[in-house]
Design a protein around this motif. Structure first.
Motif, PDB file in Angstrom:
ATOM      1  N   ALA A 101       0.317  -0.854  -0.177  1.00 20.06           N
ATOM      2  CA  ALA A 101       0.113   0.540   0.175  1.00 20.06           C
ATOM      3  C   ALA A 101       0.624   1.737   0.441  1.00 20.06           C
ATOM      4  N   ASN A 102       2.240   0.848   0.816  1.00 22.46           N
ATOM      5  CA  ASN A 102       2.675   2.169   1.205  1.00 22.46           C
ATOM      6  C   ASN A 102       3.188   3.007  -0.462  1.00 22.46           C
ATOM      7  N   LEU A 103       3.662   1.663  -0.868  1.00 22.46           N
ATOM      8  CA  LEU A 103       4.678   1.671  -2.870  1.00 22.46           C
ATOM      9  C   LEU A 103       3.446   1.753  -3.635  1.00 22.46           C
ATOM     10  N   GLY A 104       3.141   1.603  -3.326  1.00 21.77           N
ATOM     11  CA  GLY A 104       1.569   2.064  -4.721  1.00 21.77           C
ATOM     12  C   GLY A 104       0.873   3.130  -4.262  1.00 21.77           C
ATOM     13  N   ALA A 105       1.102   4.043  -3.203  1.00 24.48           N
ATOM     14  CA  ALA A 105       1.414   5.893  -2.712  1.00 24.48           C
ATOM     15  C   ALA A 105       2.260   6.933  -4.033  1.00 24.48           C
ATOM     16  N   LEU A 106       3.099   5.769  -3.360  1.00 19.74           N
ATOM     17  CA  LEU A 106       4.614   6.277  -3.615  1.00 19.74           C
ATOM     18  C   LEU A 106       4.515   6.484  -5.122  1.00 19.74           C
ATOM     19  N   LEU A 107       4.237   5.578  -6.306  1.00 17.32           N
ATOM     20  CA  LEU A 107       4.261   5.251  -7.242  1.00 17.32           C
ATOM     21  C   LEU A 107       2.489   6.064  -8.177  1.00 17.32           C
ATOM     22  N   GLU A 108       1.339   6.117  -7.579  1.00 17.95           N
ATOM     23  CA  GLU A 108      -0.126   6.692  -7.422  1.00 17.95           C
ATOM     24  C   GLU A 108       0.897   8.423  -7.572  1.00 17.95           C
ATOM     25  N   GLU A 109      -0.607   9.023  -8.939  1.00 15.99           N
ATOM     26  CA  GLU A 109       0.055  10.204  -8.954  1.00 15.99           C
ATOM     27  C   GLU A 109       1.961  10.592  -9.016  1.00 15.99           C
ATOM     28  N   TRP A 110       2.443  10.052 -10.093  1.00 11.81           N
ATOM     29  CA  TRP A 110       3.522  10.060 -10.150  1.00 11.81           C
ATOM     30  C   TRP A 110       4.047  11.475 -11.241  1.00 11.81           C
ATOM     31  N   PRO A 111       5.036  11.904 -10.622  1.00  9.66           N
ATOM     32  CA  PRO A 111       5.767  11.568  -9.312  1.00  9.66           C
ATOM     33  C   PRO A 111       5.229  12.555  -7.886  1.00  9.66           C
ATOM     34  N   GLY A 149       3.342  12.249  -5.433  1.00  8.98           N
ATOM     35  CA  GLY A 149       2.921  11.119  -4.520  1.00  8.98           C
ATOM     36  C   GLY A 149       4.858  11.289  -3.836  1.00  8.98           C
ATOM     37  N   LEU A 150       6.249  10.750  -4.987  1.00 16.51           N
ATOM     38  CA  LEU A 150       7.054  10.966  -4.659  1.00 16.51           C
ATOM     39  C   LEU A 150       7.341  11.909  -3.932  1.00 16.51           C
ATOM     40  N   HIS A 151       7.257  12.931  -4.685  1.00 14.12           N
ATOM     41  CA  HIS A 151       7.378  14.424  -3.989  1.00 14.12           C
ATOM     42  C   HIS A 151       7.133  14.695  -2.228  1.00 14.12           C
ATOM     43  N   ARG A 152       4.999  14.421  -2.143  1.00 14.81           N
ATOM     44  CA  ARG A 152       4.506  14.044  -1.003  1.00 14.81           C
ATOM     45  C   ARG A 152       5.866  13.896   0.028  1.00 14.81           C
ATOM     46  N   MET A 153       6.265  12.713  -0.046  1.00 14.55           N
ATOM     47  CA  MET A 153       6.907  11.851   0.951  1.00 14.55           C
ATOM     48  C   MET A 153       8.256  12.823   0.954  1.00 14.55           C
ATOM     49  N   LEU A 154       8.860  12.914  -0.031  1.00  8.92           N
ATOM     50  CA  LEU A 154      10.663  13.560   0.075  1.00  8.92           C
ATOM     51  C   LEU A 154      10.095  15.142   1.209  1.00  8.92           C
ATOM     52  N   GLY A 155       8.843  15.836   0.704  1.00 16.96           N
ATOM     53  CA  GLY A 155       8.371  17.110   1.028  1.00 16.96           C
ATOM     54  C   GLY A 155       8.696  16.924   2.575  1.00 16.96           C
ATOM     55  N   VAL A 156       7.826  15.699   3.329  1.00 13.59           N
ATOM     56  CA  VAL A 156       7.169  15.092   5.123  1.00 13.59           C
ATOM     57  C   VAL A 156       8.933  14.700   5.302  1.00 13.59           C
ATOM     58  N   LEU A 157       9.680  14.188   4.725  1.00 10.68           N
ATOM     59  CA  LEU A 157      11.089  13.689   5.019  1.00 10.68           C
ATOM     60  C   LEU A 157      11.574  15.330   5.612  1.00 10.68           C
ATOM     61  N   GLN A 158      12.190  15.653   4.388  1.00  7.56           N
ATOM     62  CA  GLN A 158      12.019  17.077   4.625  1.00  7.56           C
ATOM     63  C   GLN A 158      11.712  18.216   5.412  1.00  7.56           C
ATOM     64  N   ALA A 159      10.924  17.891   6.200  1.00  5.96           N
ATOM     65  CA  ALA A 159      10.628  19.121   6.586  1.00  5.96           C
ATOM     66  C   ALA A 159      11.294  18.020   8.470  1.00  5.96           C
ATOM     67  N   ASN A 160      11.300  17.146   8.570  1.00  2.29           N
ATOM     68  CA  ASN A 160      11.298  16.464   9.683  1.00  2.29           C
ATOM     69  C   ASN A 160      12.689  15.648   9.893  1.00  2.29           C
ATOM     70  N   ALA A 161      13.125  16.154   8.816  1.00  4.45           N
ATOM     71  CA  ALA A 161      14.747  15.647   9.059  1.00  4.45           C
ATOM     72  C   ALA A 161      15.491  17.279   9.306  1.00  4.45           C
ATOM     73  N   PRO A 162      16.356  17.068  10.900  1.00  2.00           N
ATOM     74  CA  PRO A 162      17.448  18.323  11.275  1.00  2.00           C
ATOM     75  C   PRO A 162      17.847  18.845   9.203  1.00  2.00           C
ATOM     76  N   GLN A 163      18.010  20.249   9.663  1.00  2.09           N
ATOM     77  CA  GLN A 163      17.656  21.370   8.739  1.00  2.09           C
ATOM     78  C   GLN A 163      19.649  21.151   8.366  1.00  2.09           C
ATOM     79  N   SER A 164      19.536  21.057   7.830  1.00  6.97           N
ATOM     80  CA  SER A 164      21.154  20.871   6.494  1.00  6.97           C
ATOM     81  C   SER A 164      21.183  20.484   5.454  1.00  6.97           C
TER      82      SER A 164
END
Length: 191
Positions: free
Chosen positions: A16-26, A28-43
């Motif tokens: 299901a997570n992989l499907g959400a990643l590939l859905e509405e390409w790209p 879904g990937l951009h949403r996930m990367l945005g969450v990762l970037q927002a939650n990562a320490p500033q670097s």
């Protein structure tokens, strides 16, 4: 590798997570990367910020059939990464490194016919946008959007220093300082 992938609940959740990643390409990937970037320490480090995803895209999925993943990741970097992309980022393709829309302070200052200290002062005064990362050793790294270069150039061309203002007004520099302190002249930058 995912532990317990032979269990239906884990395999279903992963699918299901992989499907959400590939859905509405790209996107879904951009949403996930945005969450990762927002939650990562500033670097300014792309591998440190995106962690496993970066490794998966460039190491584990290095086959040509996964080029679409690298293209989607690099499109996100060009559109949303607030840090610098330079020759140090060897895994990113050359066009991605060259087309990134952020520059270091010295490059932005040279393009705007200003000095790096003026660019920093304009940001600290709230006149231009910039991203600043404070490292643990006390060093700072700055990135300036290319869209701000025109604003920097306009501020530099529009402004005059204290000595030029005194000559233009025909008064001593200390009188100009008094006018500034009285609020009759509003400086954009103050040392």
């Amino acid at each position: 590798q995912v532990a317990g992938l032979h269990r239906l609940a884990i395999a279903t959740g992963l699918s299901a997570n992989l499907g959400a990643l590939l859905e509405e390409w790209p996107y879904g990937l951009h949403r996930m990367l945005g969450v990762l970037q927002a939650n990562a320490p500033q670097s300014f480090s792309i591998p440190r910020t995106f962690g496993r995803i970066y490794r998966w895209v460039y190491v584990d999925l290095k086959e040509p059939c996964f080029q679409f993943m690298r293209d989607g990741f690099e499109r996100y970097i060009n559109d949303h990464w607030w840090g610098l992309v330079c020759e140090r980022n060897r895994r990113l393709r050359g066009p991605t490194r060259k087309s990134h829309r952020r520059q270091p302070v010295a490059t932005a200052a040279a393009a705007a016919n200003a000095t790096p200290s003026v660019v920093r002062q304009l940001h600290l005064a709230g006149w231009i946008d910039a991203n600043v990362v404070q490292f643990s050793g006390g060093r700072q790294a700055w990135s300036i959007p290319e869209s701000e270069i025109a604003s920097i150039a306009a501020y530099v061309d529009d402004g005059i220093n204290l000595k030029a203002a005194a000559c233009l007004l025909g008064v001593a520099e200390r009188r100009v300082r008094e006018l500034i302190e009285a609020g009759l002249i509003v400086p954009r930058l103050r040392s």
